[in-house]
Design a protein around this motif. Structure first.
Motif, short mmCIF file in Angstrom:
data_model
loop_
_atom_site.label_atom_id
_atom_site.label_comp_id
_atom_site.label_asym_id
_atom_site.label_seq_id
_atom_site.Cartn_x
_atom_site.Cartn_y
_atom_site.Cartn_z
N ALA A 103 7.64 -18.43 4.76
CA ALA A 103 8.26 -19.65 4.23
C ALA A 103 7.48 -20.18 3.03
O ALA A 103 8.08 -20.58 2.01
N ARG A 104 6.17 -20.17 3.11
CA ARG A 104 5.34 -20.68 2.01
C ARG A 104 5.49 -19.79 0.77
O ARG A 104 5.57 -20.28 -0.35
N ALA A 105 5.53 -18.48 0.99
CA ALA A 105 5.71 -17.56 -0.14
C ALA A 105 7.06 -17.78 -0.80
O ALA A 105 7.17 -17.75 -2.03
N MET A 106 8.10 -18.06 0.00
CA MET A 106 9.42 -18.34 -0.57
C MET A 106 9.40 -19.62 -1.40
O MET A 106 10.07 -19.70 -2.43
N GLN A 107 8.62 -20.61 -0.94
CA GLN A 107 8.50 -21.86 -1.71
C GLN A 107 7.80 -21.62 -3.05
O GLN A 107 8.22 -22.14 -4.07
N LEU A 108 6.72 -20.86 -3.01
CA LEU A 108 5.93 -20.64 -4.22
C LEU A 108 6.57 -19.64 -5.18
O LEU A 108 6.31 -19.68 -6.39
N PHE A 109 7.37 -18.74 -4.65
CA PHE A 109 8.02 -17.70 -5.46
C PHE A 109 9.53 -17.70 -5.21
O PHE A 109 10.08 -16.73 -4.68
N THR A 152 -3.85 -22.40 0.23
CA THR A 152 -2.47 -22.23 -0.23
C THR A 152 -1.48 -23.10 0.54
O THR A 152 -0.28 -23.04 0.26
N GLY A 153 -1.96 -23.88 1.50
CA GLY A 153 -1.07 -24.72 2.29
C GLY A 153 -0.17 -23.92 3.20
O GLY A 153 0.97 -24.30 3.48
N CYS A 154 -0.68 -22.82 3.70
CA CYS A 154 0.09 -21.92 4.55
C CYS A 154 -0.15 -22.22 6.03
O CYS A 154 -1.29 -22.27 6.46
N PRO A 155 0.91 -22.39 6.81
CA PRO A 155 0.74 -22.55 8.26
C PRO A 155 0.13 -21.28 8.86
O PRO A 155 0.16 -20.22 8.26
N ALA A 156 -0.42 -21.41 10.05
CA ALA A 156 -1.13 -20.30 10.69
C ALA A 156 -0.23 -19.14 11.09
O ALA A 156 -0.66 -18.00 11.12
N ASP A 157 1.04 -19.40 11.40
CA ASP A 157 1.90 -18.34 11.91
C ASP A 157 2.48 -17.48 10.80
O ASP A 157 2.52 -17.88 9.64
N LYS A 158 2.90 -16.28 11.18
CA LYS A 158 3.43 -15.32 10.21
C LYS A 158 4.70 -15.85 9.53
O LYS A 158 4.89 -15.67 8.33
N GLY A 159 5.56 -16.51 10.29
CA GLY A 159 6.77 -17.09 9.70
C GLY A 159 6.43 -18.14 8.66
O GLY A 159 7.11 -18.29 7.66
N GLY A 160 5.35 -18.85 8.90
CA GLY A 160 4.90 -19.87 7.95
C GLY A 160 4.47 -19.25 6.64
O GLY A 160 4.70 -19.82 5.57
N ALA A 161 3.85 -18.08 6.70
CA ALA A 161 3.44 -17.38 5.48
C ALA A 161 4.67 -16.98 4.68
O ALA A 161 4.70 -17.13 3.45
N MET A 163 0.84 -1.18 0.00
CA MET A 163 0.00 0.00 0.00
C MET A 163 0.89 1.24 0.00
O MET A 163 1.84 1.32 0.76
N PRO A 164 0.57 2.20 -0.82
CA PRO A 164 1.35 3.43 -0.81
C PRO A 164 1.01 4.25 0.44
O PRO A 164 -0.15 4.41 0.79
N THR A 165 2.02 4.71 1.11
CA THR A 165 1.81 5.48 2.34
C THR A 165 2.53 6.81 2.26
O THR A 165 3.44 7.01 1.46
N VAL A 166 2.10 7.73 3.11
CA VAL A 166 2.77 9.01 3.27
C VAL A 166 2.97 9.24 4.76
O VAL A 166 2.19 8.75 5.58
N ALA A 167 4.01 9.97 5.10
CA ALA A 167 4.28 10.29 6.49
C ALA A 167 3.43 11.48 6.91
O ALA A 167 3.36 12.49 6.20
N ARG A 178 3.72 -8.73 3.24
CA ARG A 178 3.96 -8.91 1.81
C ARG A 178 3.75 -10.38 1.43
O ARG A 178 3.16 -10.69 0.39
N ALA A 179 4.24 -11.28 2.27
CA ALA A 179 4.07 -12.71 2.01
C ALA A 179 2.60 -13.09 2.02
O ALA A 179 2.13 -13.83 1.14
N GLU A 180 1.86 -12.59 2.99
CA GLU A 180 0.44 -12.90 3.06
C GLU A 180 -0.31 -12.33 1.86
O GLU A 180 -1.20 -12.98 1.31
N ALA A 181 0.05 -11.14 1.42
CA ALA A 181 -0.58 -10.56 0.24
C ALA A 181 -0.31 -11.41 -1.00
O ALA A 181 -1.21 -11.65 -1.81
N ALA A 182 0.91 -11.90 -1.13
CA ALA A 182 1.25 -12.77 -2.27
C ALA A 182 0.43 -14.05 -2.23
O ALA A 182 -0.07 -14.52 -3.25
N LEU A 183 0.26 -14.61 -1.03
CA LEU A 183 -0.50 -15.85 -0.90
C LEU A 183 -1.99 -15.63 -1.15
O LEU A 183 -2.66 -16.50 -1.71
#
Length: 129
Positions: free
Chosen positions: A92-98, A81-90, A1-5, A113-118
């Motif tokens: 890891a799964r994104a790294m596997q798929l991409f 997507t076969g993603c584990p529940a934890d954030k680290g799992g997301a 998401m584009p953000t501004v300060a 970012r990983a969750e968005a990709a999944l």
């Protein structure tokens, strides 16, 4: 998401930039936009700051979002997507798929970012069925 300060009191905060989001949406002309449908438990604070919602809701991006918006719950996209529940799992799964983009998911703070990709993987595979 584009953000501004934005300065709030004495603190600097990043908020969604509605004009930049509208520009991105117009440039890419997406057929669909997928968002994670999150909910809070009693007593929890929602993850989106209220000021971001107000800024986004008052923007010209809103009609674009509503026209093509789809939502999916975390339980549904994670199972699909076969993603584990934890954030680290997301991550890891994104790294596997991409694997060629694995560096985009290597930091702990890249979990969003990983969750968005999944969620994107879920949307594409859902539409292929």
């Amino acid at each position: 998401m584009p953000t501004v300060a934005v300065t709030v009191g004495k603190k600097q905060r990043n908020v969604v930039s509605a004009p930049l989001l509208a520009t991105m949406l117009r440039a890419h002309d997406p057929a669909e936009i997928w968002l994670e449908k999150v909910s809070t438990r009693p007593g929890e604070v929602p993850w989106v700051p209220l000021r971001s919602v107000v800024v986004l809701a008052s923007s010209r991006a809103w009609p674009l979002l509503l026209a093509s918006l789809s939502t999916v719950t975390p339980a549904v996209w994670k199972k699909a997507t076969g993603c584990p529940a934890d954030k680290g799992g997301a991550r890891a799964r994104a790294m596997q798929l991409f694997p060629t983009a694995a560096d985009q998911f290597k930091r702990v703070k890249d979990d969003g970012r990983a969750e968005a990709a999944l969620i994107g993987v879920y949307a594409v595979t859902r539409n292929q069925k």
